[in-house]
Design an enzyme around this catalytic site. Structure first.
Site, PDB file in Angstrom:
ATOM      1  N   TYR A   8       1.857 -43.030 -16.209  1.00  8.79           N
ATOM      2  CA  TYR A   8       0.515 -42.988 -15.352  1.00  8.79           C
ATOM      3  C   TYR A   8      -0.537 -43.714 -16.318  1.00  8.79           C
ATOM      4  O   TYR A   8      -1.191 -44.362 -15.633  1.00  8.79           O
ATOM      5  CB  TYR A   8       0.151 -41.478 -15.016  1.00  8.79           C
ATOM      6  CG  TYR A   8      -0.963 -41.432 -14.069  1.00  8.79           C
ATOM      7  CD1 TYR A   8      -0.673 -41.994 -12.970  1.00  8.79           C
ATOM      8  CD2 TYR A   8      -1.834 -40.835 -14.433  1.00  8.79           C
ATOM      9  CE1 TYR A   8      -1.830 -41.706 -12.089  1.00  8.79           C
ATOM     10  CE2 TYR A   8      -3.037 -40.619 -13.581  1.00  8.79           C
ATOM     11  CZ  TYR A   8      -3.144 -41.196 -12.556  1.00  8.79           C
ATOM     12  OH  TYR A   8      -4.227 -41.119 -11.487  1.00  8.79           O
ATOM     13  N   GLU A  12      -4.258 -36.013  -5.571  1.00 14.95           N
ATOM     14  CA  GLU A  12      -5.521 -35.501  -6.326  1.00 14.95           C
ATOM     15  C   GLU A  12      -5.815 -34.204  -5.593  1.00 14.95           C
ATOM     16  O   GLU A  12      -6.253 -33.176  -6.298  1.00 14.95           O
ATOM     17  CB  GLU A  12      -6.716 -36.340  -6.358  1.00 14.95           C
ATOM     18  CG  GLU A  12      -6.417 -37.443  -7.274  1.00 14.95           C
ATOM     19  CD  GLU A  12      -6.421 -37.364  -8.845  1.00 14.95           C
ATOM     20  OE1 GLU A  12      -6.737 -36.013  -8.956  1.00 14.95           O
ATOM     21  OE2 GLU A  12      -6.248 -38.327  -9.425  1.00 14.95           O
ATOM     22  N   TRP A  60      -1.867 -31.767 -14.076  1.00 14.95           N
ATOM     23  CA  TRP A  60      -1.654 -33.119 -13.158  1.00 14.95           C
ATOM     24  C   TRP A  60       0.023 -33.417 -13.603  1.00 14.95           C
ATOM     25  O   TRP A  60       0.617 -34.095 -12.676  1.00 14.95           O
ATOM     26  CB  TRP A  60      -2.656 -34.018 -14.016  1.00 14.95           C
ATOM     27  CG  TRP A  60      -2.272 -35.401 -13.408  1.00 14.95           C
ATOM     28  CD1 TRP A  60      -1.819 -36.724 -14.194  1.00 14.95           C
ATOM     29  CD2 TRP A  60      -2.444 -35.967 -12.162  1.00 14.95           C
ATOM     30  NE1 TRP A  60      -1.706 -37.804 -13.309  1.00 14.95           N
ATOM     31  CE2 TRP A  60      -2.297 -37.247 -12.111  1.00 14.95           C
ATOM     32  CE3 TRP A  60      -2.866 -35.333 -10.785  1.00 14.95           C
ATOM     33  CZ2 TRP A  60      -2.220 -38.067 -10.983  1.00 14.95           C
ATOM     34  CZ3 TRP A  60      -2.893 -35.973  -9.844  1.00 14.95           C
ATOM     35  CH2 TRP A  60      -2.650 -37.325  -9.663  1.00 14.95           C
TER      36      TRP A  60
END
Length: 182
Positions: free
Chosen positions: A21, A43, A51
């Site tokens: 990522y 998000e 995350w």
């Protein structure tokens, strides 16, 4: 400790997941409205979670939300909403599911008015994080300060995704991130 310097301290398999990522997505501009919307969905779903949880579930989110197709999601019915709330592959939070559907409807309207979600973002650029948060709260559901800030950093509209010394930062500079333009 920044994301850039934190990743090397992680154990596998977390390190590889975050590294991918970091190196290939975080901070790079996105020019496809469905992908922009997908990042916003991710998000929003990260709120209150790690995350890493979201990264692990990204493929499931993509499948559950029709590859983040804004038009399809905006047309979701109550049956679709219940399907999402029963999908163990994603975050089954009613507020977050409702936000995805309502935000898709809002983006359809922005596309009609501005031509694209990206054009709407560009029209309002540059703004401070606080100004962006105010605009997002007025336009979308479930978009507080952290969500908006991370979303905009993750797509190149706000600085801060990478340390200046990070090699990926140099790659991002070549793409002319939005916070450098204007």
């Amino acid at each position: 400790m920044s994301y850039c310097s934190y990743i090397p301290t992680m154990a596998e398999p977390s390190r590889s997941l975050h590294q991918n990522y970091h190196d290939n997505h975080y901070g790079f501009p996105i020019h496809d409205d469905n992908e922009l919307f997908g990042r916003l969905i991710l998000e929003i779903n990260q709120a209150g979670l790690s995350w890493e949880t979201i990264l692990k579930k990204e493929h499931s989110f993509r499948a559950a939300y029709d590859n983040f197709d804004i038009q399809k999601i905006a047309a979701y019915t109550e049956t679709d909403r219940e399907r999402l709330l029963n999908d163990a592959g994603i975050i089954r939070n009613r507020l977050k599911v409702n936000a995805a559907i309502e935000n898709a409807k809002a983006i359809v309207q922005l596309q009609k008015e501005y031509g694209s979600f990206e054009a709407w973002l560009e029209k309002h650029h540059p703004k401070t994080k606080e100004e962006w948060v105010k605009l997002f709260k007025k336009t979308f559901k479930f978009t507080g300060g952290e969500i908006v800030g991370e979303f905009l950093m993750s797509i190149g509209y706000l600085p801060g995704a990478h340390d200046d010394s990070c090699p990926v930062y140099q790659e991002i500079l070549k793409t002319k991130p939005m916070w450098l333009v204007k």
